[in-house]
Design a protein around this motif. Structure first.
Motif, PDB file in Angstrom:
ATOM      1  N   GLY A  72     -18.447 -33.309  17.423  1.00 16.77           N
ATOM      2  CA  GLY A  72     -19.174 -32.060  17.609  1.00 16.77           C
ATOM      3  C   GLY A  72     -20.672 -32.238  17.454  1.00 16.77           C
ATOM      4  N   LEU A  73     -21.058 -33.174  16.563  1.00 23.47           N
ATOM      5  CA  LEU A  73     -22.475 -33.438  16.331  1.00 23.47           C
ATOM      6  C   LEU A  73     -23.039 -34.497  17.282  1.00 23.47           C
ATOM      7  CD1 LEU A  73     -22.405 -33.498  12.418  1.00 23.47           C
ATOM      8  CD2 LEU A  73     -23.443 -31.735  13.854  1.00 23.47           C
ATOM      9  N   GLY A  74     -22.193 -35.063  18.128  1.00 31.23           N
ATOM     10  CA  GLY A  74     -22.648 -36.081  19.070  1.00 31.23           C
ATOM     11  C   GLY A  74     -22.964 -37.411  18.419  1.00 31.23           C
ATOM     12  N   ILE A  75     -22.283 -37.727  17.312  1.00 35.82           N
ATOM     13  CA  ILE A  75     -22.522 -38.983  16.597  1.00 35.82           C
ATOM     14  C   ILE A  75     -21.490 -40.022  17.035  1.00 35.82           C
ATOM     15  CG2 ILE A  75     -22.527 -40.103  14.332  1.00 35.82           C
ATOM     16  CD1 ILE A  75     -23.434 -37.432  13.149  1.00 35.82           C
ATOM     17  N   GLU A  76     -21.964 -41.196  17.448  1.00 29.30           N
ATOM     18  CA  GLU A  76     -21.064 -42.286  17.811  1.00 29.30           C
ATOM     19  C   GLU A  76     -20.505 -42.920  16.544  1.00 29.30           C
ATOM     20  OE1 GLU A  76     -23.099 -45.072  20.325  1.00 29.30           O
ATOM     21  OE2 GLU A  76     -24.133 -43.482  21.442  1.00 29.30           O
ATOM     22  N   TYR A  77     -19.224 -43.266  16.559  1.00 27.65           N
ATOM     23  CA  TYR A  77     -18.595 -43.841  15.366  1.00 27.65           C
ATOM     24  C   TYR A  77     -17.710 -45.019  15.768  1.00 27.65           C
ATOM     25  CZ  TYR A  77     -14.814 -40.841  17.083  1.00 27.65           C
ATOM     26  OH  TYR A  77     -13.874 -40.237  17.874  1.00 27.65           O
ATOM     27  N   SER A  78     -17.561 -45.952  14.843  1.00 23.96           N
ATOM     28  CA  SER A  78     -16.741 -47.134  15.116  1.00 23.96           C
ATOM     29  C   SER A  78     -16.283 -47.751  13.796  1.00 23.96           C
ATOM     30  CB  SER A  78     -17.529 -48.173  15.933  1.00 23.96           C
ATOM     31  OG  SER A  78     -18.687 -48.592  15.218  1.00 23.96           O
ATOM     32  N   ILE A  79     -15.320 -48.647  13.906  1.00 23.13           N
ATOM     33  CA  ILE A  79     -14.797 -49.383  12.751  1.00 23.13           C
ATOM     34  C   ILE A  79     -14.796 -50.859  13.098  1.00 23.13           C
ATOM     35  CG2 ILE A  79     -12.774 -49.815  11.287  1.00 23.13           C
ATOM     36  CD1 ILE A  79     -11.944 -46.933  11.700  1.00 23.13           C
ATOM     37  N   GLU A  80     -15.289 -51.669  12.194  1.00 23.13           N
ATOM     38  CA  GLU A  80     -15.198 -53.117  12.337  1.00 23.13           C
ATOM     39  C   GLU A  80     -14.608 -53.666  11.035  1.00 23.13           C
ATOM     40  OE1 GLU A  80     -18.207 -56.873  12.626  1.00 23.13           O
ATOM     41  OE2 GLU A  80     -18.494 -55.270  14.115  1.00 23.13           O
ATOM     42  N   ALA A  81     -13.308 -53.916  11.046  1.00 21.12           N
ATOM     43  CA  ALA A  81     -12.612 -54.318   9.827  1.00 21.12           C
ATOM     44  C   ALA A  81     -11.737 -55.538  10.072  1.00 21.12           C
ATOM     45  CB  ALA A  81     -11.753 -53.169   9.311  1.00 21.12           C
ATOM     46  N   GLU A  82     -11.791 -56.471   9.152  1.00 19.58           N
ATOM     47  CA  GLU A  82     -10.886 -57.603   9.195  1.00 19.58           C
ATOM     48  C   GLU A  82      -9.460 -57.117   8.924  1.00 19.58           C
ATOM     49  OE1 GLU A  82     -12.179 -60.539   6.405  1.00 19.58           O
ATOM     50  OE2 GLU A  82     -14.205 -60.645   7.235  1.00 19.58           O
ATOM     51  N   GLU A  83      -8.500 -57.785   9.515  1.00 25.49           N
ATOM     52  CA  GLU A  83      -7.095 -57.386   9.326  1.00 25.49           C
ATOM     53  C   GLU A  83      -6.581 -57.967   8.018  1.00 25.49           C
ATOM     54  OE1 GLU A  83      -4.672 -58.132  12.721  1.00 25.49           O
ATOM     55  OE2 GLU A  83      -5.779 -56.704  13.974  1.00 25.49           O
ATOM     56  N   ILE A  84      -6.942 -57.280   6.943  1.00 25.83           N
ATOM     57  CA  ILE A  84      -6.594 -57.745   5.604  1.00 25.83           C
ATOM     58  C   ILE A  84      -6.019 -56.587   4.792  1.00 25.83           C
ATOM     59  CG2 ILE A  84      -8.290 -59.611   5.496  1.00 25.83           C
ATOM     60  CD1 ILE A  84     -10.174 -57.727   4.057  1.00 25.83           C
ATOM     61  N   ASN A  85      -5.314 -56.950   3.729  1.00 21.26           N
ATOM     62  CA  ASN A  85      -4.824 -55.968   2.773  1.00 21.26           C
ATOM     63  C   ASN A  85      -5.793 -55.887   1.608  1.00 21.26           C
ATOM     64  OD1 ASN A  85      -2.508 -55.413   4.274  1.00 21.26           O
ATOM     65  ND2 ASN A  85      -1.295 -56.979   3.217  1.00 21.26           N
ATOM     66  N   GLY A  86      -5.871 -54.714   1.008  1.00 23.15           N
ATOM     67  CA  GLY A  86      -6.708 -54.527  -0.165  1.00 23.15           C
ATOM     68  C   GLY A  86      -5.924 -53.825  -1.257  1.00 23.15           C
ATOM     69  N   PHE A  87      -6.372 -53.994  -2.478  1.00 28.42           N
ATOM     70  CA  PHE A  87      -5.710 -53.377  -3.624  1.00 28.42           C
ATOM     71  C   PHE A  87      -6.673 -52.377  -4.252  1.00 28.42           C
ATOM     72  CE2 PHE A  87      -3.647 -57.383  -2.856  1.00 28.42           C
ATOM     73  CZ  PHE A  87      -2.303 -57.131  -3.105  1.00 28.42           C
ATOM     74  N   PHE A  88      -6.354 -51.088  -4.108  1.00 29.80           N
ATOM     75  CA  PHE A  88      -7.266 -50.058  -4.610  1.00 29.80           C
ATOM     76  C   PHE A  88      -6.526 -48.737  -4.749  1.00 29.80           C
ATOM     77  CE2 PHE A  88      -7.862 -50.625   0.004  1.00 29.80           C
ATOM     78  CZ  PHE A  88      -7.550 -49.356   0.500  1.00 29.80           C
ATOM     79  N   ASP A  89      -7.182 -47.795  -5.441  1.00 25.87           N
ATOM     80  CA  ASP A  89      -6.677 -46.433  -5.571  1.00 25.87           C
ATOM     81  C   ASP A  89      -7.111 -45.659  -4.336  1.00 25.87           C
ATOM     82  OD1 ASP A  89      -6.686 -43.561  -6.189  1.00 25.87           O
ATOM     83  OD2 ASP A  89      -6.222 -44.157  -8.247  1.00 25.87           O
ATOM     84  N   GLN A  90      -6.158 -45.293  -3.500  1.00 29.32           N
ATOM     85  CA  GLN A  90      -6.477 -44.649  -2.221  1.00 29.32           C
ATOM     86  C   GLN A  90      -7.198 -43.320  -2.405  1.00 29.32           C
ATOM     87  OE1 GLN A  90      -3.531 -44.702   1.010  1.00 29.32           O
ATOM     88  NE2 GLN A  90      -3.684 -42.474   1.093  1.00 29.32           N
ATOM     89  N   ASP A  91      -6.765 -42.501  -3.361  1.00 33.63           N
ATOM     90  CA  ASP A  91      -7.377 -41.188  -3.554  1.00 33.63           C
ATOM     91  C   ASP A  91      -8.821 -41.312  -4.032  1.00 33.63           C
ATOM     92  OD1 ASP A  91      -5.078 -39.906  -2.765  1.00 33.63           O
ATOM     93  OD2 ASP A  91      -4.312 -39.668  -4.802  1.00 33.63           O
TER      94      ASP A  91
END
Length: 226
Positions: free
Chosen positions: A101-120
């Protein structure tokens, strides 16, 4: 006459919790309205502002509750394993309607890895960071993730003017370092730093890093998790 048995901080925390839930319901309604009236609302600056400000207030209340729990020694991280690209994609999807809606371009560049963290907890940190990026970016935002020096590093980059020198930071923030007279208390950064430090492995603890550069030359927020 004041009742000495009243715990005013608990009263405030309860009120903040109720407001957070109400704003959550408001945000869900705004998402539904956008879908139902996509052609009308897609480019509505007033609707985009309404959704952005409601999201910002919701994030602030989440952080206040987290900081309250931290002060009560009642905030802990429930570490679980997550596939990082999926986590970031699901997270960004929540913000996609507003970004478009704001006309902002977005993208993700992530390695295909697992992480250990609190999701919330990490969701709370990224919500605030993305909200700030939306405020200061020109037109591009990117989420990044990878492994560096044995840490999972998740970043948010934008193509804005970047962080001022006074805000560029590496490590952890203390509550005493916050300036309540400047109009910018950096509570969001304190919350992010606190969440990072709750993630520990042996003698290593998480931290945050703010600097300028990245792919867009703007501000870069990073959270390092062991």
């Amino acid at each position: 006459m004041t009742d000495p048995n009243i715990d005013f901080s608990m009263v405030l925390a309860s009120a903040v919790h109720d407001m957070k839930n109400s704003l959550g319901m408001l945000l869900n309604s705004l998402d539904e309205l956008r879908v139902e009236n996509e052609q009308t609302l897609r480019n509505s600056s007033r609707f985009n502002t309404l959704q952005y400000e409601a999201e910002r207030m919701h994030n602030d209340l989440v952080q206040l509750l987290g900081i309250y729990r931290l002060g009560e020694n009642n905030l802990s991280a429930h570490i679980e394993e997550h596939f990082v690209p999926d986590f970031l994609s699901e997270h960004l999807a929540r913000h996609t309607p507003l970004l478009e809606g704001l006309g902002i371009e977005y993208s993700i560049e992530a390695e295909e890895i697992n992480g250990f963290f609190d999701q919330d907890l990490l969701t709370g940190v990224l919500n605030n960071t993305l909200n700030n990026a939306i405020r200061y970016t020109r037109k591009k935002i990117r989420l990044t993730a990878g492994e560096r020096d044995g840490y999972l590093v998740i970043g948010v980059e934008d193509d804005g003017t970047g962080y001022p020198d006074s805000m560029q930071h590496t490590g952890t923030l203390s509550f005493k370092s916050l300036d309540f007279n400047s109009g910018s208390t950096s509570l969001g950064l304190f919350f992010a730093s606190s969440v990072a430090s709750l993630h520990r492995e042996g003698s290593r603890a998480g931290s945050i890093k703010l600097h300028n550069g990245g792919s867009f030359g703007g501000g870069v927020f990073e959270i390092w998790l062991p």
